[in-house]
Design a protein around this motif. Sequence first.
Motif, PDB file in Angstrom:
ATOM      1  N   ALA A 268       0.839  -1.214   0.000  1.00  0.00           N
ATOM      2  CA  ALA A 268       0.000   0.000   0.000  1.00  0.00           C
ATOM      3  C   ALA A 268       0.867   1.256   0.000  1.00  0.00           C
ATOM      4  O   ALA A 268       0.630   2.198  -0.773  1.00  0.00           O
ATOM      5  CB  ALA A 268      -0.913   0.011   1.228  1.00  0.00           C
ATOM      6  N   VAL A 269       1.900   1.236   0.859  1.00  0.00           N
ATOM      7  CA  VAL A 269       2.774   2.424   0.915  1.00  0.00           C
ATOM      8  C   VAL A 269       3.457   2.632  -0.433  1.00  0.00           C
ATOM      9  O   VAL A 269       3.588   3.760  -0.920  1.00  0.00           O
ATOM     10  CB  VAL A 269       3.818   2.272   2.058  1.00  0.00           C
ATOM     11  CG1 VAL A 269       4.868   3.366   1.967  1.00  0.00           C
ATOM     12  CG2 VAL A 269       3.137   2.315   3.407  1.00  0.00           C
ATOM     13  N   GLY A 270       3.869   1.484  -1.074  1.00  0.00           N
ATOM     14  CA  GLY A 270       4.507   1.583  -2.403  1.00  0.00           C
ATOM     15  C   GLY A 270       3.595   2.282  -3.388  1.00  0.00           C
ATOM     16  O   GLY A 270       3.996   3.226  -4.079  1.00  0.00           O
ATOM     17  N   SER A 271       2.302   1.842  -3.457  1.00  0.00           N
ATOM     18  CA  SER A 271       1.405   2.488  -4.434  1.00  0.00           C
ATOM     19  C   SER A 271       1.127   3.931  -4.040  1.00  0.00           C
ATOM     20  O   SER A 271       0.965   4.795  -4.913  1.00  0.00           O
ATOM     21  CB  SER A 271       0.055   1.794  -4.571  1.00  0.00           C
ATOM     22  OG  SER A 271      -0.022   0.616  -4.022  1.00  0.00           O
ATOM     23  N   MET A 272       1.059   4.159  -2.704  1.00  0.00           N
ATOM     24  CA  MET A 272       0.818   5.547  -2.293  1.00  0.00           C
ATOM     25  C   MET A 272       1.977   6.447  -2.731  1.00  0.00           C
ATOM     26  O   MET A 272       1.772   7.570  -3.205  1.00  0.00           O
ATOM     27  CB  MET A 272       0.608   5.631  -0.775  1.00  0.00           C
ATOM     28  CG  MET A 272      -0.759   5.114  -0.356  1.00  0.00           C
ATOM     29  SD  MET A 272      -0.893   4.906   1.413  1.00  0.00           S
ATOM     30  CE  MET A 272      -1.574   6.448   1.886  1.00  0.00           C
ATOM     31  N   LEU A 273       3.208   5.923  -2.593  1.00  0.00           N
ATOM     32  CA  LEU A 273       4.375   6.726  -3.008  1.00  0.00           C
ATOM     33  C   LEU A 273       4.354   6.976  -4.508  1.00  0.00           C
ATOM     34  O   LEU A 273       4.693   8.051  -4.995  1.00  0.00           O
ATOM     35  CB  LEU A 273       5.672   6.010  -2.614  1.00  0.00           C
ATOM     36  CG  LEU A 273       6.047   6.148  -1.142  1.00  0.00           C
ATOM     37  CD1 LEU A 273       7.305   5.353  -0.846  1.00  0.00           C
ATOM     38  CD2 LEU A 273       6.257   7.618  -0.783  1.00  0.00           C
ATOM     39  N   GLU A 274       3.906   5.942  -5.255  1.00  0.00           N
ATOM     40  CA  GLU A 274       3.814   6.083  -6.706  1.00  0.00           C
ATOM     41  C   GLU A 274       2.856   7.225  -7.067  1.00  0.00           C
ATOM     42  O   GLU A 274       3.157   8.086  -7.899  1.00  0.00           O
ATOM     43  CB  GLU A 274       3.280   4.766  -7.294  1.00  0.00           C
ATOM     44  CG  GLU A 274       3.915   4.373  -8.596  1.00  0.00           C
ATOM     45  CD  GLU A 274       3.437   2.998  -8.984  1.00  0.00           C
ATOM     46  OE1 GLU A 274       2.425   2.915  -9.688  1.00  0.00           O
ATOM     47  OE2 GLU A 274       4.068   1.997  -8.528  1.00  0.00           O
ATOM     48  N   GLU A 275       1.705   7.216  -6.397  1.00  0.00           N
ATOM     49  CA  GLU A 275       0.717   8.273  -6.656  1.00  0.00           C
ATOM     50  C   GLU A 275       1.265   9.640  -6.226  1.00  0.00           C
ATOM     51  O   GLU A 275       1.059  10.654  -6.888  1.00  0.00           O
ATOM     52  CB  GLU A 275      -0.604   7.995  -5.913  1.00  0.00           C
ATOM     53  CG  GLU A 275      -1.418   6.856  -6.493  1.00  0.00           C
ATOM     54  CD  GLU A 275      -1.669   6.999  -7.987  1.00  0.00           C
ATOM     55  OE1 GLU A 275      -1.961   8.132  -8.441  1.00  0.00           O
ATOM     56  OE2 GLU A 275      -1.548   5.999  -8.712  1.00  0.00           O
ATOM     57  N   ALA A 276       1.972   9.622  -5.071  1.00  0.00           N
ATOM     58  CA  ALA A 276       2.552  10.896  -4.583  1.00  0.00           C
ATOM     59  C   ALA A 276       3.562  11.429  -5.599  1.00  0.00           C
ATOM     60  O   ALA A 276       3.625  12.627  -5.873  1.00  0.00           O
ATOM     61  CB  ALA A 276       3.213  10.692  -3.221  1.00  0.00           C
ATOM     62  N   ASP A 277       4.326  10.478  -6.199  1.00  0.00           N
ATOM     63  CA  ASP A 277       5.298  10.861  -7.237  1.00  0.00           C
ATOM     64  C   ASP A 277       4.604  11.534  -8.419  1.00  0.00           C
ATOM     65  O   ASP A 277       5.052  12.543  -8.953  1.00  0.00           O
ATOM     66  CB  ASP A 277       5.989   9.589  -7.767  1.00  0.00           C
ATOM     67  CG  ASP A 277       7.376   9.448  -7.176  1.00  0.00           C
ATOM     68  OD1 ASP A 277       7.743  10.341  -6.381  1.00  0.00           O
ATOM     69  OD2 ASP A 277       8.073   8.465  -7.523  1.00  0.00           O
ATOM     70  N   ARG A 278       3.497  10.908  -8.828  1.00  0.00           N
ATOM     71  CA  ARG A 278       2.714  11.471  -9.936  1.00  0.00           C
ATOM     72  C   ARG A 278       2.230  12.883  -9.593  1.00  0.00           C
ATOM     73  O   ARG A 278       2.272  13.805 -10.412  1.00  0.00           O
ATOM     74  CB  ARG A 278       1.481  10.587 -10.202  1.00  0.00           C
ATOM     75  CG  ARG A 278       1.684   9.637 -11.366  1.00  0.00           C
ATOM     76  CD  ARG A 278       0.534   8.665 -11.488  1.00  0.00           C
ATOM     77  NE  ARG A 278      -0.760   9.337 -11.688  1.00  0.00           N
ATOM     78  CZ  ARG A 278      -1.112   9.930 -12.813  1.00  0.00           C
ATOM     79  NH1 ARG A 278      -0.276   9.965 -13.820  1.00  0.00           N
ATOM     80  NH2 ARG A 278      -2.300  10.480 -12.928  1.00  0.00           N
ATOM     81  N   LEU A 279       1.784  12.986  -8.327  1.00  0.00           N
ATOM     82  CA  LEU A 279       1.304  14.300  -7.874  1.00  0.00           C
ATOM     83  C   LEU A 279       2.412  15.342  -7.938  1.00  0.00           C
ATOM     84  O   LEU A 279       2.225  16.456  -8.430  1.00  0.00           O
ATOM     85  CB  LEU A 279       0.828  14.199  -6.419  1.00  0.00           C
ATOM     86  CG  LEU A 279      -0.656  13.961  -6.212  1.00  0.00           C
ATOM     87  CD1 LEU A 279      -0.945  13.830  -4.738  1.00  0.00           C
ATOM     88  CD2 LEU A 279      -1.471  15.125  -6.784  1.00  0.00           C
ATOM     89  N   VAL A 280       3.597  14.931  -7.461  1.00  0.00           N
ATOM     90  CA  VAL A 280       4.722  15.872  -7.442  1.00  0.00           C
ATOM     91  C   VAL A 280       5.080  16.297  -8.855  1.00  0.00           C
ATOM     92  O   VAL A 280       5.256  17.490  -9.139  1.00  0.00           O
ATOM     93  CB  VAL A 280       5.948  15.245  -6.727  1.00  0.00           C
ATOM     94  CG1 VAL A 280       7.184  16.112  -6.912  1.00  0.00           C
ATOM     95  CG2 VAL A 280       5.658  15.080  -5.245  1.00  0.00           C
TER      96      VAL A 280
END
Length: 455
Positions: A268-280
């Motif tokens: 879950a944290v991995g996918s959250m970081l992926e989404e956060a990356d996209r956001l950034v």
Amino acid sequence: MKAFQSIRVRLTLWYAAVLAVLLVLFSSAVYGFVYLRLSEQIARRLDDQYAALAQSIRDEPEVEELEELDRIGLTDAFEVRTDGGLLYRSRRWPASDRATTASTGETTTRHMHTELALYRVRRGTIDSDGQHFAITVAVSEREQRAMLGTLAAIFLAALPIGLCVALVGGWWMAARVLAPIAQLTARAREISAEKLSERLPIANPHDELGRLAAVINEMLGRLDSAFGRLRVFTADASHELRTPLTVLCAVGEAALQDGYNANACREAVGSMLEEADRLVSLLDNLLVLTRADADGAVIRREACDLGALASEVAELMAVLADEKQQQLVVDAPAGIIIWADPMLVRQAVLNVLDNAIKFTPVGGHVEVRVGGTATLGAVTVRDSGPGIAPEHRERIFERFYRADSVRASERGAGLGLPIAQWAVTVHGGRVELETEVGMGSAFRLLFPLYEGDKP
Ligand code: ADP
């Protein structure tokens, strides 16, 4: 003093002042002209009368002759003296002077001057029959002076009347001239940010006010479309930001519900970081474009090697091409020096190459070539992808625009090409596109060459 801030008051005063100056100049000119003409007239009469009297004395220097002259009224007034005293004085000789002479038997200059102030006088002496005659001829100026007096009175009376008319007329005229401005002001006041589609009325497009209104309308048009673009941009940006945030929340909630399973949590944290990356990266792109719009982007131009920059980017992206088993061909010779900000050039090439790899199917072909013309350096990124349909060609450079066919399969916010285009055009270059559906696409980025004399 507040009254003087009104254009209407100032126009009226200017108008009245100009008219007053004109009136004074005109009156003075007319008065001077009439004065000179009358004066000439008197001088001529005086000369004529003097000549006639002198002639008569030369012909017959007798008192009877002088009486006859006086009777027929050849002259206005005259006086003839001999060495022995007063020989003859005409009946129309100025009154006070006659009285003085009667008492003293001689003319006193003082009296003569006082009384003769209304006369123009000419004196002279002539010799006739061995006798010496002193003659004085006087021509009355009374009538001419009265005429000049009347003229002056008329002008003096006309001045205040003319001024009053000018003030009233000027006030009325100024109101007429300024009426359209008042209308424009009232209408402009009604236009707010929410009503930018409204326009000012143009009564006559060819006069100054019409041209001013047209210019303001053009400005309103530009503001309207800028506001419109801003609204669309904000709505699109909010929409794009919403998707990764929703995913973030959903993944977080699902992880919580699953309990404290370490593997699930890590995932879950991995996918959250992926989404956060996209956001950034989305926010980074938005920031680039916002700065570009506000002319706030810092551009550090320098002489840089286009071949080296393109190779660097291609090397970076080779991993992605490898992942899709694509053949990435790079032909980027060194030595093409452009005058640009290397960061922005890198960004532009990266966005275009990223698209080429992203939209080209597995096993496809992508090439990066650097070349140039006499004035421009060019990077061409060609792919064997699906190509771009004509209806999308114009629009793919718009912000957040994505062609529908690829939208679902490939994730992207639709900001890559607008940023690439800005990064090129900000240097004075341009982007060219060659594409055919099913045959692939070629994006050519053209930058101005370094001319060697830049600071
Ligand atoms: P994004 O790549 O994030 O979708 P871009 O602004 O980079 O946004 O591109 C806009 C659209 O242009 C893409 O969604 C795609 O439809 C189209 N496009 C860009 N490059 C290519 C390409 N090489 N081949 C096919 N379509 C492309």
